[in-house]
Write a protein that holds these residues in place. Structure first.
Motif, mmCIF file in Angstrom:
data_model
loop_
_atom_site.group_PDB
_atom_site.id
_atom_site.type_symbol
_atom_site.label_atom_id
_atom_site.label_comp_id
_atom_site.label_asym_id
_atom_site.label_seq_id
_atom_site.Cartn_x
_atom_site.Cartn_y
_atom_site.Cartn_z
ATOM 1 N N ARG A 1 -29.597 -0.461 -1.093
ATOM 2 C CA ARG A 1 -29.348 -1.903 -1.009
ATOM 3 C C ARG A 1 -28.311 -2.256 0.046
ATOM 4 O O ARG A 1 -28.065 -3.432 0.313
ATOM 5 C CB ARG A 1 -28.870 -2.439 -2.363
ATOM 6 C CG ARG A 1 -29.818 -2.169 -3.504
ATOM 7 C CD ARG A 1 -29.406 -2.870 -4.785
ATOM 8 N NE ARG A 1 -28.020 -2.622 -5.183
ATOM 9 C CZ ARG A 1 -27.573 -2.825 -6.409
ATOM 10 N NH1 ARG A 1 -28.400 -3.267 -7.347
ATOM 11 N NH2 ARG A 1 -26.308 -2.589 -6.715
ATOM 12 N N GLY A 2 -27.662 -1.242 0.622
ATOM 13 C CA GLY A 2 -26.604 -1.495 1.582
ATOM 14 C C GLY A 2 -25.241 -1.657 0.957
ATOM 15 O O GLY A 2 -24.281 -2.054 1.636
ATOM 16 N N ASP A 3 -25.101 -1.349 -0.349
ATOM 17 C CA ASP A 3 -23.790 -1.338 -0.993
ATOM 18 C C ASP A 3 -23.002 -0.129 -0.481
ATOM 19 O O ASP A 3 -23.586 0.911 -0.154
ATOM 20 C CB ASP A 3 -23.911 -1.223 -2.512
ATOM 21 C CG ASP A 3 -24.751 -2.327 -3.130
ATOM 22 O OD1 ASP A 3 -24.840 -3.409 -2.521
ATOM 23 O OD2 ASP A 3 -25.314 -2.099 -4.216
ATOM 24 N N VAL A 4 -21.679 -0.247 -0.471
ATOM 25 C CA VAL A 4 -20.808 0.847 -0.031
ATOM 26 C C VAL A 4 -19.719 1.066 -1.065
ATOM 27 O O VAL A 4 -19.039 0.114 -1.474
ATOM 28 C CB VAL A 4 -20.157 0.534 1.338
ATOM 29 C CG1 VAL A 4 -19.256 1.692 1.780
ATOM 30 C CG2 VAL A 4 -21.225 0.275 2.392
ATOM 31 N N ALA A 5 -19.543 2.295 -1.515
ATOM 32 C CA ALA A 5 -18.450 2.660 -2.427
ATOM 33 C C ALA A 5 -17.373 3.363 -1.616
ATOM 34 O O ALA A 5 -17.673 4.133 -0.693
ATOM 35 C CB ALA A 5 -18.949 3.570 -3.540
ATOM 36 N N PHE A 6 -16.091 3.125 -1.960
ATOM 37 C CA PHE A 6 -15.036 3.752 -1.178
ATOM 38 C C PHE A 6 -13.748 3.881 -1.984
ATOM 39 O O PHE A 6 -13.514 3.157 -2.956
ATOM 40 C CB PHE A 6 -14.772 2.980 0.116
ATOM 41 C CG PHE A 6 -14.290 1.559 -0.063
ATOM 42 C CD1 PHE A 6 -12.937 1.248 -0.051
ATOM 43 C CD2 PHE A 6 -15.206 0.524 -0.223
ATOM 44 C CE1 PHE A 6 -12.497 -0.056 -0.202
ATOM 45 C CE2 PHE A 6 -14.778 -0.801 -0.367
ATOM 46 C CZ PHE A 6 -13.420 -1.088 -0.358
ATOM 47 N N PHE A 7 -12.922 4.827 -1.541
ATOM 48 C CA PHE A 7 -11.580 5.051 -2.066
ATOM 49 C C PHE A 7 -10.579 4.339 -1.162
ATOM 50 O O PHE A 7 -10.774 4.258 0.056
ATOM 51 C CB PHE A 7 -11.278 6.550 -2.086
ATOM 52 C CG PHE A 7 -9.824 6.902 -2.219
ATOM 53 C CD1 PHE A 7 -9.223 6.987 -3.463
ATOM 54 C CD2 PHE A 7 -9.053 7.158 -1.082
ATOM 55 C CE1 PHE A 7 -7.876 7.311 -3.580
ATOM 56 C CE2 PHE A 7 -7.711 7.490 -1.199
ATOM 57 C CZ PHE A 7 -7.122 7.568 -2.453
ATOM 58 N N ALA A 8 -9.494 3.842 -1.734
ATOM 59 C CA ALA A 8 -8.439 3.244 -0.926
ATOM 60 C C ALA A 8 -7.093 3.401 -1.612
ATOM 61 O O ALA A 8 -7.005 3.337 -2.845
ATOM 62 C CB ALA A 8 -8.712 1.764 -0.667
ATOM 63 N N THR A 9 -6.066 3.629 -0.812
ATOM 64 C CA THR A 9 -4.705 3.490 -1.319
ATOM 65 C C THR A 9 -4.299 2.026 -1.163
ATOM 66 O O THR A 9 -4.862 1.291 -0.333
ATOM 67 C CB THR A 9 -3.725 4.394 -0.565
ATOM 68 O OG1 THR A 9 -3.736 4.065 0.826
ATOM 69 C CG2 THR A 9 -4.100 5.855 -0.744
ATOM 70 N N LEU A 10 -3.327 1.611 -1.965
ATOM 71 C CA LEU A 10 -2.961 0.203 -2.031
ATOM 72 C C LEU A 10 -1.480 0.018 -1.762
ATOM 73 O O LEU A 10 -0.669 0.909 -2.027
ATOM 74 C CB LEU A 10 -3.301 -0.358 -3.418
ATOM 75 C CG LEU A 10 -4.749 -0.181 -3.886
ATOM 76 C CD1 LEU A 10 -4.889 -0.571 -5.351
ATOM 77 C CD2 LEU A 10 -5.698 -0.994 -3.020
ATOM 78 N N SER A 11 -1.129 -1.138 -1.261
ATOM 79 C CA SER A 11 0.278 -1.511 -1.085
ATOM 80 C C SER A 11 0.535 -2.825 -1.809
ATOM 81 O O SER A 11 -0.387 -3.609 -2.059
ATOM 82 C CB SER A 11 0.613 -1.643 0.403
ATOM 83 O OG SER A 11 -0.175 -2.641 1.025
ATOM 84 N N ARG A 12 1.802 -3.013 -2.183
ATOM 85 C CA ARG A 12 2.221 -4.229 -2.897
ATOM 86 C C ARG A 12 1.347 -4.487 -4.124
ATOM 87 O O ARG A 12 0.874 -5.586 -4.367
ATOM 88 C CB ARG A 12 2.205 -5.443 -1.966
ATOM 89 C CG ARG A 12 3.142 -5.300 -0.768
ATOM 90 C CD ARG A 12 3.204 -6.558 0.057
ATOM 91 N NE ARG A 12 1.907 -6.919 0.596
ATOM 92 C CZ ARG A 12 1.395 -6.407 1.704
ATOM 93 N NH1 ARG A 12 2.079 -5.508 2.395
ATOM 94 N NH2 ARG A 12 0.223 -6.795 2.140
ATOM 95 N N SER A 13 1.113 -3.404 -4.871
ATOM 96 C CA SER A 13 0.228 -3.484 -6.029
ATOM 97 C C SER A 13 0.815 -2.680 -7.175
ATOM 98 O O SER A 13 1.609 -1.760 -6.966
ATOM 99 C CB SER A 13 -1.160 -2.940 -5.666
ATOM 100 O OG SER A 13 -1.979 -2.822 -6.811
ATOM 101 N N GLY A 14 0.386 -3.014 -8.377
ATOM 102 C CA GLY A 14 0.796 -2.232 -9.536
ATOM 103 C C GLY A 14 0.124 -0.882 -9.597
ATOM 104 O O GLY A 14 0.531 0.000 -10.357
ATOM 105 N N ALA A 15 -0.929 -0.682 -8.803
ATOM 106 C CA ALA A 15 -1.633 0.606 -8.719
ATOM 107 C C ALA A 15 -1.491 1.149 -7.305
ATOM 108 O O ALA A 15 -1.509 0.396 -6.328
ATOM 109 C CB ALA A 15 -3.103 0.427 -9.075
ATOM 110 N N ASP A 16 -1.359 2.460 -7.184
ATOM 111 C CA ASP A 16 -1.219 3.071 -5.863
ATOM 112 C C ASP A 16 -2.556 3.304 -5.179
ATOM 113 O O ASP A 16 -2.611 3.448 -3.952
ATOM 114 C CB ASP A 16 -0.477 4.404 -5.962
ATOM 115 C CG ASP A 16 1.000 4.226 -6.280
ATOM 116 O OD1 ASP A 16 1.545 3.147 -5.955
ATOM 117 O OD2 ASP A 16 1.593 5.145 -6.873
#
Length: 420
Positions: A65-80
């Motif tokens: 379908r053209g969906d994309v799954a990905f990992f990311a690190t985060l900033s200014r968030s309660g989760a890293d």
């Protein structure tokens, strides 16, 4: 255990250098869309920072379908960090650090396992660390905000007397929801690698370190498994003993066979010396891999296996689509469900030093390259330190870009979809 498989892949495939196997078509129109970029707001709070773990390739699987799954690190968030799904131009959170899974515990991180897998119905499968529960690690599926465990550390290892699951990594999923993955199994004082598959919620051992290999010797280690629509599982493996040192193996309905071994002749002369640890695998059974060669006209190439017969897709020194010659290949070629193959390559003498290549029935096509513009007006400075791609059934290719060491160029994930 988890990241060492991927680190070993990076170490195994240094890029190599040195007539055309597949027709070259050059550039054709592709519609580039931004999936996510550093600094953009992340669903659930904060903003996206990076899209991979240090010294590991960035893999963002794309489905039919053209969906994309990905990992990311985060900033200014309660989760890293977290896992996310881009669909129809909108990003949603699949799972974030700190999320609770009923009956399991709290997800405490994804950085040791930053590569998710994605099925055509939008189900994401991933590995994660767990805290505050009955397991310390697990394989999970997520769809429509519902996260469920597939396998958990501490559970009995299927097919292994007195064995317990200790580590879990590198999941793959097919269209019917089967999940294959790597595991470490603790049995007494031993810790052994294994390949497992979950079918309709039932875990089954495919193979374990120390098991006899079909061509002789014993299995010593495994690359990440891949599986297609009918539940066939393919993987690379190292072998110990008086036999070939490694090969590519296929498991189906309880039967395991080697389809290509180190030392086998290549279709361009010489023999195969090593194979990429991660394979591509289509629903029709095509296996794509990066091969290092010995006593051959060139040192390496991208190859495909169809019904046990190897063919060359591209080799060092071939004409590159868009100009120049192919001088290096990325670690892992990818295959879409319908057989389209995609890979990254370094180019000598061309307009771009590194490009993304898509292989369809009519030849090699340049999808995108360093120096090209992306949505927003910036130009690609790098396709990351260890560039790899994913490809969907319709030929859409996902890839990551990164700035240079001096900070030039954008950072993010993009999707190149063929123009209708």
């Amino acid at each position: 255990m988890p990241s060492r498989h991927l680190v070993r892949a990076a170490a195994l495939f240094a890029l190599c250098a040195i007539g055309s196997a597949t027709p070259v078509r050059g550039d054709e129109p592709s519609r580039l869309r931004r999936v996510a970029a550093t600094g953009e707001a992340a669903p659930g709070g904060g903003s996206f920072d990076r899209f991979g773990a240090e010294s590991m390739p960035i893999v963002a699987p794309v489905n039919a379908r053209g969906d994309v799954a990905f990992f990311a690190t985060l900033s200014r968030s309660g989760a890293d960090e977290g896992l996310f799904l881009w669909s129809g131009g909108r990003v949603t959170a699949v799972a974030r650090e700190g999320d609770r899974v009923a009956g399991v515990g709290r997800l405490s991180g994804f950085g040791k396992h930053p590569i998710p897998a994605l099925s055509d119905d939008g189900t994401v499968v991933f590995a994660a660390a767990v805290a505050g529960g009955r397991a310390v690690e697990g394989i999970f599926t997520a769809r429509s905000s519902r996260v469920q465990p597939v396998a958990l550390s501490g559970a009995p290892a299927p097919g292994v007397a007195s064995g317990v699951l200790a580590g879990l990594d590198a999941p793959a999923i097919n269209a019917r929801g089967d999940v294959a993955f790597l595991a470490t199994v603790r049995r007494g004082r031993e810790t052994l690698d294994a390949v497992l598959v979950s079918t309709r919620g039932q875990l089954q051992k495919i193979v374990m370190q120390g098991d006899p290999a079909p061509a002789g010797g014993m299995f010593a280690g495994f690359g990440p498994p891949v599986l297609n629509r009918d539940g066939t599982v393919a993987f690379g493996a190292a072998i110990e003993g008086r036999a070939v040192p490694g090969g590519i193996f296929v498991w189906k309905a309880g039967q395991l066979r080697m389809v290509l071994g180190a030392g086998d002749e290549t279709p361009i002369g010489g023999i195969f010396a090593k194979f990429s640890e991660r394979l591509g695998f289509s629903d029709q059974g095509t296996i794509a891999f990066h091969g290092q060669l010995k006593a051959a006209p060139v040192a390496a190439g991208i190859f495909a296996l169809d019904e046990g017969r190897a063919r060359v897709v591209a080799r060092l020194g071939d004409a590159a689509p868009g100009g120049g010659t192919l001088s290096n290949f990325g670690l892992w070629p990818a295959v879409g469900a319908k057989g389209a193959i995609a890979f990254t390559a370094a180019v000598d003498g061309g307009p771009s030093p590194v490009i993304v290549v898509l292989v369809a029935g009519d030849g090699l096509r340049r999808v995108v390259g360093v120096g090209d513009g992306v949505p927003g007006g910036a130009r690609i400075a790098s396709l990351t330190l260890l560039p790899v791609v994913s490809v969907g059934a319709g030929g859409a290719v996902s890839f990551a870009v990164a700035p240079t060491a001096t900070g030039g160029g954008p950072e993010g994930l993009f999707l190149a979809a063929p123009e209708p």
